[in-house]
Design an enzyme around this catalytic site. Structure first.
Site, PDB file in Angstrom:
ATOM      1  N   ASN A  10     -10.506  -9.111  -0.193  1.00 15.16           N
ATOM      2  CA  ASN A  10     -10.495  -8.600   1.140  1.00 15.16           C
ATOM      3  C   ASN A  10     -10.706  -6.641   0.879  1.00 15.16           C
ATOM      4  O   ASN A  10      -9.811  -6.178   0.930  1.00 15.16           O
ATOM      5  CB  ASN A  10      -8.824  -8.212   2.562  1.00 15.16           C
ATOM      6  CG  ASN A  10      -9.362  -7.321   3.429  1.00 15.16           C
ATOM      7  OD1 ASN A  10     -10.301  -7.186   3.430  1.00 15.16           O
ATOM      8  ND2 ASN A  10      -8.040  -7.299   4.049  1.00 15.16           N
ATOM      9  N   TRP A  11     -11.934  -6.866   1.324  1.00 15.59           N
ATOM     10  CA  TRP A  11     -13.215  -5.348   0.961  1.00 15.59           C
ATOM     11  C   TRP A  11     -12.783  -4.311   1.715  1.00 15.59           C
ATOM     12  O   TRP A  11     -13.186  -3.259   2.153  1.00 15.59           O
ATOM     13  CB  TRP A  11     -14.136  -5.719   0.902  1.00 15.59           C
ATOM     14  CG  TRP A  11     -14.905  -6.425  -0.661  1.00 15.59           C
ATOM     15  CD1 TRP A  11     -14.303  -6.492  -1.048  1.00 15.59           C
ATOM     16  CD2 TRP A  11     -16.239  -6.755  -1.047  1.00 15.59           C
ATOM     17  NE1 TRP A  11     -14.418  -6.932  -2.639  1.00 15.59           N
ATOM     18  CE2 TRP A  11     -15.957  -7.103  -2.549  1.00 15.59           C
ATOM     19  CE3 TRP A  11     -17.622  -6.556  -0.297  1.00 15.59           C
ATOM     20  CZ2 TRP A  11     -16.895  -8.107  -3.257  1.00 15.59           C
ATOM     21  CZ3 TRP A  11     -18.191  -7.002  -0.917  1.00 15.59           C
ATOM     22  CH2 TRP A  11     -18.223  -7.436  -2.809  1.00 15.59           C
ATOM     23  N   LYS A  12     -12.584  -4.653   3.109  1.00 16.75           N
ATOM     24  CA  LYS A  12     -11.970  -3.701   4.403  1.00 16.75           C
ATOM     25  C   LYS A  12     -13.853  -3.515   4.717  1.00 16.75           C
ATOM     26  O   LYS A  12     -14.441  -4.654   4.768  1.00 16.75           O
ATOM     27  CB  LYS A  12     -11.310  -2.903   4.240  1.00 16.75           C
ATOM     28  CG  LYS A  12      -9.584  -3.327   3.367  1.00 16.75           C
ATOM     29  CD  LYS A  12      -8.342  -2.595   3.281  1.00 16.75           C
ATOM     30  CE  LYS A  12      -6.807  -3.121   2.660  1.00 16.75           C
ATOM     31  NZ  LYS A  12      -6.545  -3.095   2.352  1.00 16.75           N
ATOM     32  N   HIS A 102      -4.486 -10.093  10.322  1.00 16.04           N
ATOM     33  CA  HIS A 102      -4.336  -8.653   8.904  1.00 16.04           C
ATOM     34  C   HIS A 102      -3.582  -7.781   9.633  1.00 16.04           C
ATOM     35  O   HIS A 102      -3.327  -7.366  11.255  1.00 16.04           O
ATOM     36  CB  HIS A 102      -5.371  -8.445   8.499  1.00 16.04           C
ATOM     37  CG  HIS A 102      -5.545  -7.457   6.969  1.00 16.04           C
ATOM     38  ND1 HIS A 102      -5.287  -6.547   7.475  1.00 16.04           N
ATOM     39  CD2 HIS A 102      -5.215  -7.952   5.619  1.00 16.04           C
ATOM     40  CE1 HIS A 102      -4.894  -6.523   6.113  1.00 16.04           C
ATOM     41  NE2 HIS A 102      -4.602  -6.754   5.335  1.00 16.04           N
ATOM     42  N   GLU A 104      -3.845  -4.716   9.186  1.00 11.60           N
ATOM     43  CA  GLU A 104      -4.519  -3.455   9.609  1.00 11.60           C
ATOM     44  C   GLU A 104      -5.010  -3.613  11.526  1.00 11.60           C
ATOM     45  O   GLU A 104      -5.495  -3.048  12.186  1.00 11.60           O
ATOM     46  CB  GLU A 104      -5.281  -2.442   8.585  1.00 11.60           C
ATOM     47  CG  GLU A 104      -4.851  -2.469   7.685  1.00 11.60           C
ATOM     48  CD  GLU A 104      -5.538  -2.753   6.327  1.00 11.60           C
ATOM     49  OE1 GLU A 104      -7.138  -2.925   6.203  1.00 11.60           O
ATOM     50  OE2 GLU A 104      -5.400  -2.585   5.244  1.00 11.60           O
ATOM     51  N   GLU A 176       1.661 -10.530   3.520  1.00 16.39           N
ATOM     52  CA  GLU A 176       1.456  -9.265   3.159  1.00 16.39           C
ATOM     53  C   GLU A 176       3.436  -8.295   3.463  1.00 16.39           C
ATOM     54  O   GLU A 176       2.286  -8.082   4.896  1.00 16.39           O
ATOM     55  CB  GLU A 176       0.663  -9.121   3.564  1.00 16.39           C
ATOM     56  CG  GLU A 176      -0.948  -9.756   3.119  1.00 16.39           C
ATOM     57  CD  GLU A 176      -2.695  -9.433   3.082  1.00 16.39           C
ATOM     58  OE1 GLU A 176      -3.095  -9.254   1.744  1.00 16.39           O
ATOM     59  OE2 GLU A 176      -2.711  -9.173   4.130  1.00 16.39           O
ATOM     60  N   GLY A 182      -2.036  -1.271   0.346  1.00 14.00           N
ATOM     61  CA  GLY A 182      -2.567  -0.295  -0.389  1.00 14.00           C
ATOM     62  C   GLY A 182      -1.580   1.554  -0.567  1.00 14.00           C
ATOM     63  O   GLY A 182      -2.789   1.695  -0.485  1.00 14.00           O
ATOM     64  N   SER A 222      -1.113  -4.868  -2.552  1.00  9.86           N
ATOM     65  CA  SER A 222      -0.955  -3.228  -4.064  1.00  9.86           C
ATOM     66  C   SER A 222      -0.627  -5.008  -5.096  1.00  9.86           C
ATOM     67  O   SER A 222      -0.112  -4.192  -6.078  1.00  9.86           O
ATOM     68  CB  SER A 222       0.483  -3.091  -3.967  1.00  9.86           C
ATOM     69  OG  SER A 222       0.462  -1.839  -3.207  1.00  9.86           O
TER      70      SER A 222
HETATM   71  C1  PEP Z   1      -5.210  -6.479   1.489  1.00 13.22           C
HETATM   72  O1  PEP Z   1      -5.580  -5.143   2.615  1.00 13.22           O
HETATM   73  O2  PEP Z   1      -4.898  -7.415   2.681  1.00 13.22           O
HETATM   74  C2  PEP Z   1      -4.108  -6.043   0.611  1.00 13.22           C
HETATM   75  C3  PEP Z   1      -3.316  -6.907   0.341  1.00 13.22           C
HETATM   76  O3  PEP Z   1      -4.684  -4.211   0.618  1.00 13.22           O
HETATM   77  P1  PEP Z   1      -4.588  -4.158  -1.354  1.00 13.22           P
HETATM   78  O4  PEP Z   1      -4.214  -5.330  -2.321  1.00 13.22           O
HETATM   79  O5  PEP Z   1      -4.875  -3.140  -1.218  1.00 13.22           O
HETATM   80  O6  PEP Z   1      -2.760  -3.691  -1.097  1.00 13.22           O
END
Ligand code: PEP
Length: 260
Positions: A10-12, A102, A104, A176, A182, A222
């Protein structure tokens, strides 16, 4: 037999078109030079929506076996919704998958369970495969509510009688935990396994054991190449959703290689 693997980045809100294409070029070289990736390893990227068309063109011409997904969709296929992404247009651009729920989107953009459920249903109705994300906040975790939150978020989507689960070939869910995204504070492999097992049990109760058995449940939060194996060796964890570490093609490739 081992279920399929699902390794997604997931590049956000990162990478422009040229950086995105450069990533694909580097990944193609790594994939060509390395061991053959087994067919049961699904690789996916969720770039910014504006980069789906050039990336899809590159994928078509290079033959690199990566699925593209869109990070956010609107429930309606078209209309006066300035700034939103339509599912039919995402499909036309080359997206096969859509992230739904997600953290976010849930926490920064205040998407509640009803909206997440409506978006999930819109994906099914309009023909893009949804990847549902669920997970508890740090406060919910500290209050011992992890399982309740997962149960609520999963059942709010699948107990809707509008979602005919049996018709889905498979269900994609990523567990998640919000506090792990993050932050560098990843869940232990054991905790992630328990939560993924709980999700599979919930799917079994809602849609039957065979649908649950063929569904792919991933962990995200992470993940990097150095901890990815800990998760992937757990029977209940079929894949990984990776944010920060997926921005680097070498790192993403190392994680893919840990999946087989
Ligand atoms: C995500 O954005 O779904 C995610 C898991 O981010 P990260 O790996 O940076 O924690």
């Amino acid at each position: 037999m081992r279920r399929e693997r699902f390794i997604a980045g997931n590049w956000k809100m990162n990478k422009g078109a040229s950086e995105s294409l450069e990533f694909l070029r580097k990944l193609s070289v790594l994939l060509e030079q390395g061991e053959d990736i087994p067919d049961n390893v699904n690789m996916a990227l969720f770039p910014q929506a504006v980069n789906i068309i050039p990336m899809a063109d590159h994928i078509r011409s290079s033959g690199v076996n990566v699925l593209l997904g869109i990070q956010n969709i609107h429930c309606k296929p078209s209309g006066a919704f300035t700034g939103e992404n339509s599912i039919p247009c995402a499909i036309e651009a080359g997206a096969k998958l859509a992230l739904v729920g997600h953290s976010e989107r849930r926490h920064i953009f205040r998407e509640d369970d009803l909206l997440v459920s409506n978006k999930y249903l819109a994906c099914l109705e309009q023909g893009i495969e949804p990847l549902l994300c669920v997970g508890e906040t740090e406060e919910e975790r500290n209050r011992g509510l992890t399982k309740d939150v997962i149960e609520r978020q999963v059942s709010s989507v699948f107990s809707s009688d509008r979602v005919i689960m049996a018709e889905q070939e498979r269900i994609l869910i990523a567990y998640e935990p919000v506090w792990a995204i993050g932050t560098g504070m990843n869940a232990t492999a054991g905790d992630a396994r328990e939560c993924c097992a709980l999700i599979r049990d919930l799917l079994s109760g809602l849609g039957g054991p065979s649908l649950a058995a063929r569904s792919l449940i991933s962990y995200g939060g992470s993940v990097k190449s150095s901890n990815s194996e800990d998760y992937l060796e757990q029977e209940e964890i079929d894949g990984l959703l990776i944010g920060g570490a997926s921005l680097d093609p070498d790192e993403f490739y190392r994680i893919i290689c840990n999946a087989f």
